[in-house]
Design a protein around this motif. Sequence first.
Motif, PDB file in Angstrom:
ATOM      1  N   GLY A  31       7.582  -5.531  -1.479  1.00 12.66           N
ATOM      2  CA  GLY A  31       8.962  -4.128  -2.038  1.00 12.66           C
ATOM      3  C   GLY A  31       8.475  -3.101  -1.470  1.00 12.66           C
ATOM      4  N   PHE A  32       7.055  -2.414  -1.409  1.00 13.87           N
ATOM      5  CA  PHE A  32       6.636  -1.141  -0.489  1.00 13.87           C
ATOM      6  C   PHE A  32       7.295  -0.982   0.654  1.00 13.87           C
ATOM      7  CE2 PHE A  32       4.040   1.395   2.046  1.00 13.87           C
ATOM      8  CZ  PHE A  32       4.403   2.808   1.960  1.00 13.87           C
ATOM      9  N   LEU A  33       6.691  -2.416   1.544  1.00 13.21           N
ATOM     10  CA  LEU A  33       7.086  -2.360   2.742  1.00 13.21           C
ATOM     11  C   LEU A  33       8.895  -2.794   2.846  1.00 13.21           C
ATOM     12  CD1 LEU A  33       6.527  -3.310   5.597  1.00 13.21           C
ATOM     13  CD2 LEU A  33       6.738  -5.844   4.993  1.00 13.21           C
TER      14      LEU A  33
ATOM     15  N   LYS B  40       6.951  -2.144  -8.809  1.00 19.55           N
ATOM     16  CA  LYS B  40       5.628  -1.624  -8.771  1.00 19.55           C
ATOM     17  C   LYS B  40       7.075  -0.342  -7.526  1.00 19.55           C
ATOM     18  CE  LYS B  40       2.365  -4.656  -8.621  1.00 19.55           C
ATOM     19  NZ  LYS B  40       2.455  -5.806  -8.410  1.00 19.55           N
ATOM     20  N   ILE B  41       8.157  -0.506  -7.924  1.00 21.97           N
ATOM     21  CA  ILE B  41       8.767   0.164  -6.993  1.00 21.97           C
ATOM     22  C   ILE B  41       9.078   1.753  -7.699  1.00 21.97           C
ATOM     23  CG2 ILE B  41      10.671   1.083  -5.061  1.00 21.97           C
ATOM     24  CD1 ILE B  41      10.744  -2.015  -4.417  1.00 21.97           C
ATOM     25  N   THR B  42       8.362   2.610  -7.493  1.00 19.20           N
ATOM     26  CA  THR B  42       8.923   3.653  -7.802  1.00 19.20           C
ATOM     27  C   THR B  42       9.312   4.758  -6.947  1.00 19.20           C
ATOM     28  OG1 THR B  42       6.929   4.771  -8.121  1.00 19.20           O
ATOM     29  CG2 THR B  42       7.493   3.448 -10.234  1.00 19.20           C
ATOM     30  N   ALA B  43      10.126   5.598  -7.993  1.00 20.65           N
ATOM     31  CA  ALA B  43       9.890   7.080  -6.788  1.00 20.65           C
ATOM     32  C   ALA B  43       9.485   7.734  -6.329  1.00 20.65           C
ATOM     33  CB  ALA B  43      11.188   8.410  -8.314  1.00 20.65           C
ATOM     34  N   GLY B  44       8.162   7.577  -6.762  1.00 21.19           N
ATOM     35  CA  GLY B  44       7.065   7.937  -6.169  1.00 21.19           C
ATOM     36  C   GLY B  44       7.042   7.141  -4.711  1.00 21.19           C
ATOM     37  N   VAL B  45       7.336   5.568  -5.529  1.00 23.76           N
ATOM     38  CA  VAL B  45       6.756   4.917  -4.283  1.00 23.76           C
ATOM     39  C   VAL B  45       8.114   5.099  -3.605  1.00 23.76           C
ATOM     40  CG1 VAL B  45       6.895   2.535  -3.245  1.00 23.76           C
ATOM     41  CG2 VAL B  45       5.342   3.271  -5.569  1.00 23.76           C
ATOM     42  N   ILE B  46       9.371   5.208  -3.866  1.00 19.22           N
ATOM     43  CA  ILE B  46      10.313   5.391  -2.328  1.00 19.22           C
ATOM     44  C   ILE B  46       9.253   6.292  -1.441  1.00 19.22           C
ATOM     45  CG2 ILE B  46      12.597   6.121  -1.897  1.00 19.22           C
ATOM     46  CD1 ILE B  46      12.785   3.500  -4.878  1.00 19.22           C
ATOM     47  N   LEU B  47       9.458   8.415  -2.113  1.00 16.97           N
ATOM     48  CA  LEU B  47       9.001   8.597  -1.134  1.00 16.97           C
ATOM     49  C   LEU B  47       7.783   8.832  -0.618  1.00 16.97           C
ATOM     50  CD1 LEU B  47       9.126  11.996  -0.681  1.00 16.97           C
ATOM     51  CD2 LEU B  47       7.832  11.963  -2.564  1.00 16.97           C
ATOM     52  N   THR B  48       6.693   7.802  -0.809  1.00 16.31           N
ATOM     53  CA  THR B  48       5.264   7.644   0.055  1.00 16.31           C
ATOM     54  C   THR B  48       6.060   6.690   1.423  1.00 16.31           C
ATOM     55  OG1 THR B  48       4.465   7.165  -1.508  1.00 16.31           O
ATOM     56  CG2 THR B  48       2.991   6.076  -0.347  1.00 16.31           C
ATOM     57  N   ALA B  49       7.399   5.450   0.800  1.00 16.98           N
ATOM     58  CA  ALA B  49       7.694   4.884   1.806  1.00 16.98           C
ATOM     59  C   ALA B  49       8.297   5.528   3.193  1.00 16.98           C
ATOM     60  CB  ALA B  49       8.562   3.615   1.427  1.00 16.98           C
TER      61      ALA B  49
END
Length: 454
Positions: free
Chosen positions: A45-47, A215-224
Amino acid sequence: MNNKTTGRSGFSSSFGVLAATLGSAVGLGNIWKFPSLTGANGGAGFLLVYLLATLAIGLPVMIAEITLGRAAKANPITTLQTLSPRKSLPWWLVGAGGMLAAFLILSFYSEVVAWVFAYVFKAIGGSILSSDRQVTEAAFGALIGDPLQSLLWQWGVLVLIGGILLMGVTKGIEGITKKLMPVLFLLLLLLCAVSLTLPKVAEGIAFLFKPDFSKITAGVILTAMGLAFFKLSLGMGTMMTYGSYFRDDQNIPATTVRVMLADLFVSMLAGIAIFPAVFSFGFAPSAGPSLVFITIPAVFSQIPGGQLLMIAFFALASVAATGAMLSMMEVPVVILHERFGMSRTKATVLTIAVLVVMGSSCALTNNVLADFKLFGMNIFDLFDFASSNVLLPLGGIAVALFVGWVWGRENFQRALSNQGALHNAAVTGVVFFLLRYVSPLLILVVMLKGLGLF
Ligand code: TRP
């Protein structure tokens, strides 16, 4: 090649441009940061979010930075000042922000490079070559847990880089990087081949390619998004500086797409080499910064001649990382030199001195300062977060807005089509639209949401 009109040196061939730009982009961001962030943020998901960020934000911003740099043929601060019709606006802030980002990134990056250098010697000693999780984890823990070793390796790295800059052999290093990169690439391919024979290969590949959107949160999107900036060396002036060395007949969009694809390919190889091993040997995908250092030795332990290959791998990773560091260092050095009237020597010594002090806090993060937290993060993570997730995106917004609203469509189109020599009006139009409306807004929303500000 010396550019006759400006007296500045530049890249001499089309391949040279591609190799140098790629040399800045490919580094520990691919081999270390990409796998550890992908692991820590749930995998595929992160990818996917990372890929979207690269396409909608990374590519247009990279094209913008290179185009601006080539049009002005100057350092980041001067570039925005000369191209801006209204001199009163503080566009120099972009350069200043870039300089701050460079110091923050180099502080923790130099520590990771220190681990890579130390691993070359550990690999020679042979003690880390093991598929036993406890052995490789203990070896890494012993290194980062020892304040003296952490500091000395880091200072060694900084002095080495300073020496390279002072001796003016940066170009020589770039030449070496260019020749050695293909070998690193082959080693990664070999690691992938080995990894794909491991017992839990299916789990590793599924983790990397089968998205789990929960697993995708706003924080994860920012990190990506931060990773997209980091990996392509954006938002800090590096690409603008490199753009100023580009040839006038270079096809910028084509070069950019190639760099992006090659950079992505190297990251994917690192991912494929690491994740099957993570599951097969019982590591935790979320191990974070230690992930590469504990899994890679385990994969090498599975092949004959693994020790030699592992020495080669870490040695080549050091070379790649050194190339990336040099490109980052170029930003503060060139700004101190051209804007503050320091000699290059003085600018370099000052930059290294600041980094020895600032960087030490990152070397001590995993030992003496382990319990020291600011905003809920240790210093290493804080520097990483502040640069990748705040300063680089802000730099990206500024560059996009500058092209979209200040420099304007006509200038952009003319520069990107090499004064009309290339017939790429459609591409230029799309990129301009993205820069004017989509990228800045998207970056802003992702940032504010990710930081929990709305
Ligand atoms: N892109 C490099 C890597 O992946 C690091 C890097 C070099 C960088 N120059 C940069 C990151 C400028 C941000 C900004 O390792």
